[in-house]
Design an enzyme around this catalytic site. Structure first.
Site, PDB file in Angstrom:
ATOM      1  N   GLU A 321       0.838  -1.203   0.000  1.00 30.28           N
ATOM      2  CA  GLU A 321       0.000   0.000   0.000  1.00 30.28           C
ATOM      3  C   GLU A 321       0.870   1.250   0.000  1.00 30.28           C
ATOM      4  OE1 GLU A 321      -2.071   3.485   1.582  1.00 30.28           O
ATOM      5  OE2 GLU A 321      -0.443   2.445   2.557  1.00 30.28           O
ATOM      6  N   GLU A 322       1.966   1.208   0.758  1.00 32.31           N
ATOM      7  CA  GLU A 322       2.706   2.442   1.039  1.00 32.31           C
ATOM      8  C   GLU A 322       3.371   3.063  -0.187  1.00 32.31           C
ATOM      9  OE1 GLU A 322       2.313   4.087   3.523  1.00 32.31           O
ATOM     10  OE2 GLU A 322       1.943   2.828   5.269  1.00 32.31           O
TER      11      GLU A 322
HETATM   12 ZN    ZN Z   1      -1.542   2.762   5.990  1.00 38.10          ZN
END
Ligand code: ZN
Length: 453
Positions: A321-322
């Site tokens: 996600e990051e």
């Molecule tokens: Zn997060």
């Protein structure tokens, strides 16, 4: 006739009340199960203390995937599996350092390279140009060439909902490097996206515009940002930056997926999840270890109570996600390819703090329907429903397939004290607050499973 109408109305109301009584009894059982027997806190301890920071492509992320798979199996999904996706592989490459100098004066600054940023590789020294906003950058564009641009744009303290301040100031982290590179800057220092009272710098992804040179970029802690802005207002300080960030070739990563097959409508899917990756400079406890262990806990509680969902429920620990969102994209693309019908997705990615409610991205009619559930969640703290919200990892399900999405909204006052900083550790998470988040998520999943949207 009038009499018959009233009798019917009475019966419908009575049935509705009975259903709500049944729901409130089951939600109470879910809550008791989680508050008495939760494994969430212990799971978080193992994830954060034995694995730690786990950026996409890192050996820690590989360990985290194996941990997640075992945890989902232990919680009740014997067929839990890994879903492969290619992920970017950015490495920090060493310790980030910065020193400000003016004549004989010098001071080390607490900085951390932004994720996806190019490193200086060897020490880079240049005069600092203090810039308070993009408007000021445009006014002073003639002064930028050959400088290190220092964006000291504050996290807006007047915004009570801190995510609003994050998206406002976040432009400087994402767009700041390329906007400065456009006018010839050599590097960028960004004030950390926080209003914390300590001096920890907060990393996070930056995004280069391919039209301009990809210059190094760091975030600076708030004490040092205040100091540097005062000094540079009076004196011509230079800063020496030394960072080492670079990309290795893309590598294989995985979403980790648990599942309970639906008993009545198995072809309808509900997804609940968080993201398993985290930044490398912290333990990723609030972001987003909390969302992962809450997800696993909902599965454990459903299993412990022998709950047989009508629809198929997926419990997903998303990859990357990051700094890429490849896990969320892969999950939605595969769902679309297989023609799966995803009726709802919920994410917890706003910290393991006391739950307040949920934010929903769906139609007016669907939101209207949901509001009758607020009073069922209110006793557990999650009764505030608002429009807008979801989660980065489930966003692609909404964009590709129109799936209604929601995000758990915990109290947001402390989240950005820890977010992407070295202080985001296990000790920063409160056991009971974490569990109450899982209680409210479990209740919402149960209601969607039972009644649809
Ligand atoms: Zn997060």
């Amino acid at each position: 006739m009038k009499h018959l109408f009233l009798t019917c109305l009475y019966m419908v109301t009575a049935l509705f009340t009975m259903a709500q009584n049944e729901d409130s009894a089951f939600i109470n059982r879910l809550s008791n199960e989680i508050l008495l027997n939760s494994q969430a806190y212990n799971n978080l301890r193992v994830l954060t203390k034995t694995i730690g920071g786990r950026l996409a492509g890192s050996p820690q992320m590989v360990k985290a995937e194996q941990w997640g798979l075992a945890a989902l199996k232990a919680a009740g999904s014997r067929d839990a599996y890994l879903q492969e996706c290619m992920v970017p592989h950015w490495i920090r490459g060493g310790k980030d350092a910065a020193k400000a100098t003016y004549g004989k004066m010098s001071k080390n600054l607490d900085v951390i390279a932004l994720g996806n940023a190019a490193g200086t590789m060897k020490p880079l020294t240049a005069p600092v140009l203090l810039i308070r906003s993009f408007e000021e950058l445009e006014r002073r564009k003639e002064d930028v060439k050959g400088k290190i641009v220092f964006y000291n744009y504050p996290f807006n303290a007047t915004l009570v909902k801190t995510f609003q301040a994050y998206s406002d100031a976040g432009r400087y982290r994402r767009e700041g490097p390329s906007r400065a590179a456009k006018y010839g800057a050599l590097a960028v220092i960004v004030r950390s996206l926080t209003q914390s009272t300590d001096n920890n710098p907060h990393t996070g992804s930056t995004a280069y515009n391919d039209s301009f040179p990809k210059i190094p970029a760091v975030a600076i802690g708030l004490h040092d940002a205040e100091w540097l802005s005062k000094q540079t207002a009076e004196k011509n300080f230079a800063v020496t930056l030394h960072t080492h960030g670079r990309f290795l070739p893309d590598t294989i990563g995985h979403n980790v997926v648990g599942e309970i097959k639906g008993s009545a409508q198995p072809a309808e899917y509900i997804t609940v999840g968080g993201h398993l990756d985290s930044w490398d400079n912290c333990e990723g406890a609030h972001d987003d270890g909390a969302g992962c262990v809450q997800t696993i806990e909902i599965l454990r509680a459903f299993t412990a109570l022998g709950y047989k969902p009508k629809k198929t429920i997926r419990f997903v620990l998303f990859a990357n996600e990051e700094n890429g969102l490849r896990g969320g994209n892969k999950y939605a693309e595969e769902a679309k390819e297989k023609g799966e019908r995803h009726i709802f997705a919920l994410e917890s990615d706003a910290g393991g703090f006391t739950p307040r409610g949920f934010g929903f991205t769906l139609s007016d009619a669907q939101f209207e329907k949901l509001t009758s559930w607020q009073k069922l969640l209110a006793p557990y703290g999650g009764g505030e429903f608002s429009r807008g919200g979801g989660g980065a990892d489930i966003g692609p399900l909404n964009r590709l397939g129109g799936t209604p999405v929601a995000g758990l909204q915990p109290d947001s006052q402390r989240y950005f004290d820890y977010h992407h900083a070295r202080s985001d550790v296990f000790e920063a998470v409160n056991k009971r607050e974490l569990e109450l988040g899982a209680v409210n998520m479990a209740a919402l999943i149960y209601l969607v499973d039972r009644y649809g949207l």
